[in-house]
Design a protein around this motif. Structure first.
Motif, mmCIF file in Angstrom:
data_model
loop_
_atom_site.group_PDB
_atom_site.id
_atom_site.type_symbol
_atom_site.label_atom_id
_atom_site.label_comp_id
_atom_site.label_asym_id
_atom_site.label_seq_id
_atom_site.Cartn_x
_atom_site.Cartn_y
_atom_site.Cartn_z
ATOM 1 N N ASP A 1 0.821 -1.197 0.000
ATOM 2 C CA ASP A 1 0.000 0.000 0.000
ATOM 3 C C ASP A 1 0.862 1.257 0.000
ATOM 4 N N HIS A 2 2.064 1.181 0.542
ATOM 5 C CA HIS A 2 2.946 2.352 0.595
ATOM 6 C C HIS A 2 3.932 2.289 -0.564
ATOM 7 N N PRO A 3 3.865 3.237 -1.469
ATOM 8 C CA PRO A 3 4.746 3.205 -2.649
ATOM 9 C C PRO A 3 6.219 3.389 -2.306
ATOM 10 N N GLU A 4 6.542 4.129 -1.261
ATOM 11 C CA GLU A 4 7.954 4.316 -0.895
ATOM 12 C C GLU A 4 8.595 3.012 -0.401
ATOM 13 N N GLN B 1 7.570 -0.048 -1.422
ATOM 14 C CA GLN B 1 7.688 -0.855 -2.624
ATOM 15 C C GLN B 1 8.896 -0.422 -3.448
ATOM 16 N N GLU B 2 9.130 0.882 -3.523
ATOM 17 C CA GLU B 2 10.285 1.402 -4.258
ATOM 18 C C GLU B 2 11.589 0.963 -3.619
ATOM 19 N N GLU B 3 11.641 0.980 -2.291
ATOM 20 C CA GLU B 3 12.846 0.561 -1.548
ATOM 21 C C GLU B 3 13.121 -0.931 -1.753
ATOM 22 N N ILE B 4 12.075 -1.719 -1.845
ATOM 23 C CA ILE B 4 12.229 -3.159 -2.035
ATOM 24 C C ILE B 4 12.818 -3.454 -3.416
#
Length: 128
Positions: A1-4, A6-9
């Motif tokens: 749900d949190h795009p930041e 997901q981006e870090e992953i």
């Protein structure tokens, strides 16, 4: 749900990739050993044996049996002795004489009965 998150992953980290390239893993199966039945097994407990009490049927049976066991000829002999002289050949005496457990001797005397061969006199054979 949190795009930041997901981006870090999914972000590529070159420093971690260089660490990963330095790691080398080599895997081999252990050498197969064939058991030849000798050498590495534990010493087995040697069974204590006793000489059999065979009497006149000695040629028909084995000469040694493990303690706690009896041969066929011994079994027939002790059953016959008990049948003919139950006061002398008690279960206790048989257990001591043949190195057996009293419980097993009692079961043997209760469940195994030797055959009795009977011959009819000649005069009664005609009646049969």
């Amino acid at each position: 749900d949190h795009p930041e998150i997901q981006e870090e992953i999914y972000r590529r980290d070159d420093r971690l990739l260089t660490f990963l390239k330095d790691v080398y893993v080599e895997s081999r199966d252990p050498p197969v050993r064939v058991k030849d039945g000798g050498g590495e097994h534990l010493p087995c407990k040697q069974e204590e044996k006793r000489l059999t009490k065979l009497g006149h049927l000695g040629d028909l049976d084995v000469k040694k049996v493990p303690k706690g066991k009896i041969s066929i000829v011994e079994a027939l002999t002790l059953l016959n002795n008990h049948k003919l002289h139950p006061q002398i050949w008690t279960a206790e005496k048989i257990a001591v004489e043949y190195s057996l457990e009293l419980k097993e001797v009692n079961s043997l005397l209760e469940f195994f009965i030797p055959f009795a061969v009977q011959e009819f006199p000649k005069e009664t054979k005609k009646a049969i």
